[in-house]
Design a protein around this motif. Structure first.
Motif, short mmCIF file in Angstrom:
data_model
loop_
_atom_site.label_atom_id
_atom_site.label_comp_id
_atom_site.label_asym_id
_atom_site.label_seq_id
_atom_site.Cartn_x
_atom_site.Cartn_y
_atom_site.Cartn_z
N LEU A 21 1.41 -18.82 32.39
CA LEU A 21 0.65 -17.58 32.31
C LEU A 21 1.46 -16.29 32.40
O LEU A 21 1.28 -15.39 31.56
CB LEU A 21 -0.46 -17.59 33.37
N THR A 25 1.61 -13.67 29.33
CA THR A 25 1.09 -12.30 29.49
C THR A 25 2.15 -11.27 29.09
O THR A 25 1.87 -10.34 28.34
CB THR A 25 0.67 -12.07 30.96
N GLU A 26 3.35 -11.45 29.61
CA GLU A 26 4.42 -10.49 29.29
C GLU A 26 4.64 -10.41 27.79
O GLU A 26 4.81 -9.33 27.23
CB GLU A 26 5.74 -10.92 29.97
N ARG A 29 1.77 -8.68 25.98
CA ARG A 29 1.84 -7.24 26.28
C ARG A 29 2.93 -6.58 25.45
O ARG A 29 2.75 -5.53 24.86
CB ARG A 29 2.15 -7.02 27.76
N ILE A 41 -6.56 -8.77 27.37
CA ILE A 41 -6.24 -10.20 27.36
C ILE A 41 -7.28 -10.87 28.26
O ILE A 41 -7.39 -10.53 29.43
CB ILE A 41 -4.83 -10.47 27.93
N PHE A 43 -8.36 -14.14 30.00
CA PHE A 43 -8.05 -15.51 30.38
C PHE A 43 -9.32 -16.18 30.87
O PHE A 43 -9.99 -15.66 31.76
CB PHE A 43 -7.00 -15.54 31.50
N ILE A 56 -3.68 -15.55 37.67
CA ILE A 56 -4.44 -14.58 36.87
C ILE A 56 -4.82 -13.37 37.71
O ILE A 56 -4.72 -12.22 37.28
CB ILE A 56 -5.70 -15.25 36.27
N LEU A 59 -1.84 -11.18 38.01
CA LEU A 59 -1.57 -10.49 36.75
C LEU A 59 -2.58 -9.36 36.54
O LEU A 59 -2.22 -8.26 36.11
CB LEU A 59 -1.64 -11.47 35.58
N TYR A 63 -1.78 -5.57 35.76
CA TYR A 63 -2.03 -5.00 34.44
C TYR A 63 -3.52 -4.84 34.20
O TYR A 63 -4.27 -5.82 34.24
CB TYR A 63 -1.48 -5.92 33.35
N VAL A 66 -5.41 -7.14 31.61
CA VAL A 66 -5.65 -8.56 31.85
C VAL A 66 -7.01 -8.74 32.51
O VAL A 66 -7.31 -8.14 33.53
CB VAL A 66 -4.54 -9.16 32.73
#
Ligand code: UDP
Ligand code: MG
Length: 333
Positions: A21, A25-26, A29, A41, A43, A56, A59, A63, A66
């Motif tokens: 994950l 994500t990175e 992004r 994003i 999830f 999650i 994250l 961010y 997310v």
């Protein structure tokens, strides 16, 4: 939260993909920031028990793009996609497996195809696959059958990486394990421009696959269901009724012939064998019974489809001259 206008929603269903994950994500992004998209994003944690949800949460705290949804238990990839689709607010929606087998670098081109080339849906094609042979070979057969049966010319129906125009995901319902047939569902809903793009595929870096070989058996059964539902879902009597009537008629005529023959023999004083000694007697009996059964199945099917909630659900593409008409495309009636 009020829905904002976004360019892009990336929907990623996951079941026990803790390690992948942060990297995923990175990467997403990085790509989206570079392209300057307004994005989110999503999830969808399909009941993971390996701590994916904590990842999650971390994250999402870091961010704002997310977003996370967590299922109470493991429902499957299709339900996860369905809920992700409902929550998505981007103009373009991209689905992507969370195991890093799909590359976020494909996003800009997929988005461009939807936005500029006017595709309703673009499916990824893992032309060069990094999966064991036990998966790639049956998958070739599977795709061949699906192509022939559905008439949709895609090489890789089940690719996790796909892009959709927003209206498509809002008007289809992915249920059971129908994620393999989203192109069929989209076509059925009237979205005709379905394209394909060769995408790079990568080896699974962390974790294990969540689908065993049973995927192929289920895949074929689902193919039968999905084509059946497309063709006869709304009019089961047309299939079962005609088959049943035909079968009954054949059986009835055969029985009639046996009976008339017997009478004719008796009338002319010829020693006639019992009708039950003829194999045709049993064949005609079976045909009549099966015919009645099929007819009944059709009738029951009609009753079921008559009470289904979406029996009168049509997608309206455009409207003219109605009061307060809005510029809504593909609106649900
Ligand atoms: N997945 C899911 N729920 C499930 C099974 C799988 O959300 O019940 C997710 C999984 O975490 C992954 C994606 O669906 O993100 C594809 O699964 P997988 O990689 O195991 O399939 P494969 O690549 O082997 O076809
Ligand atoms: Mg995978």
């Amino acid at each position: 939260m009020a829905k904002q206008k976004l360019d892009l929603s990336v929907v990623s269903p996951l079941y026990n993909e803790r390690e992948s994950l942060p990297e995923l994500t990175e990467w997403i992004r990085r790509v989206c920031e570079k392209e300057g998209y307004a994005y989110e994003i999503i999830f969808v944690d399909d009941g993971s028990n390996d701590g994916s949800w904590q990842v999650i949460e971390d994250l999402a705290a870091r961010y704002p793009e997310v977003r996370g949804i967590r299922f109470q238990r493991n429902y499957g990839k299709s339900p996860a996609l369905h809920v992700g689709f409902q929550m998505a607010s981007g103009e373009v929606v991209i689905t992507m497996d969370a195991d890093l087998q799909d590359s976020p670098d494909e996003i800009p081109e997929l988005v461009r195809m939807i936005r500029e080339e006017g595709y309703d849906m673009v499916s990824g094609w893992k032309k060069k696959r990094y999966d064991p042979i036990s998966k790639t070979v049956p998958s070739k057969f599977f795709n061949l059958t699906a192509r022939m049966v559905t008439g949709i010319k895609l090489h890789d129906f089940n690719c996790g990486l796909k892009a959709y125009r927003r209206e498509v995901v809002k008007s289809i319902e992915v249920y059971g394990e129908m994620h393999r047939y989203i192109p069929v569902l989209a076509k059925q809903a009237g979205f005709r421009k379905i394209g394909e793009k060769v995408v790079q595929h990568r080896k699974r870096k962390y974790g294990v696959t969540k689908f065993g070989l049973s995927r192929f058996i289920k895949g074929y059964l689902d193919l039968i269901s999905v084509t059946f539902i497309t063709k006869f879902g709304k009019r089961p009597m047309h299939l079962f009724g005609s088959l049943g009537s035909l079968m009954f008629l054949v059986g009835f005529l055969a029985a009639l012939w046996l009976g008339i023959r017997k009478l004719w023999f008796l009338n002319h004083g010829i020693p006639a064998p019992l009708v039950t000694t003829s194999p045709y007697f049993y064949l005609s009996l079976t045909a009549m019974i099966l015919g009645t059964q099929l007819f009944m199945a059709g009738f029951l099917g009609e009753l079921v489809s008559r009470s289904s909630s979406d029996r009168n659900r049509y997608l309206v593409e455009k409207k003219l001259n109605f009061p307060r008409e809005k510029e809504v495309i593909k609106q649900v009636l």
